[in-house]
Design a protein around this motif. Structure first.
Motif, PDB file in Angstrom:
ATOM      1  N   THR A   1       0.864  -1.170   0.000  1.00  0.00           N
ATOM      2  CA  THR A   1       0.000   0.000   0.000  1.00  0.00           C
ATOM      3  C   THR A   1       0.897   1.214   0.000  1.00  0.00           C
ATOM      4  O   THR A   1       1.777   1.322   0.850  1.00  0.00           O
TER       5      THR A   1
ATOM      6  N   ASN B   1      -6.819  -4.772  -2.327  1.00  0.00           N
ATOM      7  CA  ASN B   1      -6.710  -3.917  -1.150  1.00  0.00           C
ATOM      8  C   ASN B   1      -8.080  -3.473  -0.635  1.00  0.00           C
ATOM      9  O   ASN B   1      -8.253  -3.229   0.560  1.00  0.00           O
TER      10      ASN B   1
ATOM     11  N   GLY C   1      -8.124  -4.468   3.269  1.00  0.00           N
ATOM     12  CA  GLY C   1      -8.068  -3.383   4.248  1.00  0.00           C
ATOM     13  C   GLY C   1      -6.672  -3.196   4.819  1.00  0.00           C
ATOM     14  O   GLY C   1      -5.724  -3.895   4.461  1.00  0.00           O
ATOM     15  N   GLU C   2      -6.577  -2.220   5.724  1.00  0.00           N
ATOM     16  CA  GLU C   2      -5.269  -1.812   6.237  1.00  0.00           C
ATOM     17  C   GLU C   2      -5.077  -2.151   7.704  1.00  0.00           C
ATOM     18  O   GLU C   2      -3.979  -2.036   8.230  1.00  0.00           O
TER      19      GLU C   2
HETATM   20 MN   LIG Z   1      -1.760  -2.274   3.359  1.00  0.00          MN
END
Ligand SMILES: [Mn+2]
Ligand SMILES: Nc1nc2c(ncn2[C@@H]2O[C@H](COP(=O)(O)OP(=O)(O)O)[C@@H](O)[C@H]2O)c(=O)[nH]1
Ligand SMILES: Nc1nc2c(ncn2[C@@H]2O[C@H](COP(=O)(O)OP(=O)(O)O)[C@@H](O)[C@H]2O)c(=O)[nH]1
Ligand SMILES: [Mn+2]
Ligand SMILES: [Mn+2]
Ligand SMILES: [Mn+2]
Lengths: 255, 255
Positions: B150, B202, B206-207
């Motif tokens: 990311t 992504n 998710g993060e």
């Molecule tokens: Mn990420």
């Protein structure tokens, strides 16, 4: 999450009701995100133009002459004029035109397309794509619409789908303040989901004569996170953009 | 096309067989594309490090001092040292480090992560992510693996998923020479599908602490088009990168 194209969309003409055309051909759900290629939004909005609509002024002639000298190809100053008229800032004038459009998007030639355009010479981007998105969403059983385009970018080869307008969902979801797997607060992560949706849609829409300018993203979960409508960077903090201000192309070498 | 996460992946440790862990938890098909977050590839490959592993030299101390002066925060010169050791070129040294990694990717801090990392201080990117992709693909019932990260980008706000390694499918599909809807030959369109796949993955990964570092893209059709493995731009033609060479940050204003 599922991504599927809307089948049998006809050639879009000025004045067409895109929302009705899409709604007739897809069994949409309230939480679908509908991604629409800017090409057909522009066609529906009558953003088809001829080079003759852009009589070139001195600046456009200067730009076209310089590009002709660099590339060894003839350049129509009316095309440069169209790009200038569609732009509010010029980031690069050689070896190609990179500008900020009126709605804040940075792209080559102000995103003016010459592919998939019948009749006219030029297809201009929608004037205010987020307003287009809102109008289309109005006529659909879903609130969430993303208007996409395909463009290149620094550092990375090739083009990919990006969002140039949106309505009914935030541009980004904000992970700041959330805890990571180790219990640490995440510092900097704002995820631009509309660009990711546009990229995903582009995978199934393609670039050619496929005729699939509308893609449905089903079961995308935004999640219980704050959102924001930041999408194009402010110039403060965009160091690449600042660097371009001090740079100019020099044939045969680097500036 | 469908995108779904692989459930119940445990915390990944050095030496883990990622392919086996994924294959055990997903009913994969031969034409699936498996997208794996670099975080877990790095963990499996033991790319966890401590700041103490990077005793700072003069250049790292110079960089850290300058960043400290600019930000008013203390900066650990060992972190700058780690970034320099992970990089082959330095594009920006202030107000943050932007570098080219050994495998050609351009990112902030050489992609070194401090989120979702237990124990060690730092998680370095995989050394050669396309080799990682090939190794993982070897142990899966599909050939196609994309390693994702990311990161941010110029001009556009927020971060999005990108591909940093791949195997078993071309990076880009080439529409040049194809005819558009109007029968015109398309001039410039090379579509970077692995970046688009990474962006799509992504959206569902998710993060945060979600624990879904592997995403399956099912029924993605590359189509009957030529592919290429160009992914990171050559410097010739990357005018933004050239512009950064002549630029340097000046606090309180633009260069
Ligand atoms: Mn990420
Ligand atoms: N059905 C239909 N498809 C179109 C029309 N115009 C473009 N397309 C398709 O829409 C998709 C995206 O077109 P493209 O020119 O790449 O749009 P852009 O990415 O917004 O610049 C392609 O599959 C085209 O074939 C149209 O008027 N009708
Ligand atoms: N199950 C599991 N999930 C992980 C692990 N490490 C990270 N993740 C998850 O993987 C996803 C991507 O993590 P992120 O740190 O954003 O990876 P990056 O985008 O490659 O830098 C998130 O959903 C994390 O929760 C792990 O060791 N095990
Ligand atoms: Mn376009
Ligand atoms: Mn396109
Ligand atoms: Mn990362």
């Amino acid at each position: 999450m599922e991504l599927f194209t809307v089948a049998d969309i006809p050639e879009i003409e000025p004045g067409d009701d895109l929302a009705a055309i899409i709604a007739d051909r897809a069994d949409l759900r309230a939480d679908d995100v509908v991604c629409v290629a800017s090409t057909v939004v522009s066609k529906a909005e009558g953003r088809i133009a001829d080079l003759a609509d852009f009589p070139a002024g001195p600046r456009a002639r200067e730009i076209a002459d310089r590009l002709a000298a660099i590339t060894g190809e003839e350049k129509d100053p009316r095309f440069a004029q169209a790009v200038l008229e569609e732009s509010v800032d010029l980031l690069m004038e050689a070896p190609f035109l990179l500008t900020e459009t009126r709605f804040g998007h940075i792209g080559v030639n102000a995103g003016i397309d010459r592919s998939n355009v019948p009749d006219g010479d030029l297809l201009l981007l929608p004037k205010r794509p987020s307003e287009s998105a809102a109008r289309i969403a109005d006529g659909l059983p879903t609130d969430s619409v993303v208007i996409t385009d395909t463009c290149g970018r620094p550092f990375r080869y090739g083009q990919r789908g990006v969002a140039i307008g949106w309505d009914g969902l935030p541009a980004s979801r904000d992970w700041r303040g959330q805890r990571d797997r180790d219990g640490r607060e995440m510092g900097v992560t704002v995820q631009n989901v509309i660009d990711e949706l546009a990229a995903a849609a582009n995978l199934v829409a393609g670039e050619g004569a496929g005729g699939t300018p509308a893609v449905v993203a089903r079961d995308f979960e935004f999640g219980d996170l704050p959102g924001s409508d930041n999408h194009f960077r402010e110039i403060e903090g965009d160091y690449v953009r600042q660097a371009l201000r001090g740079w100019s192309y020099q044939a045969g070498g680097e500036a």
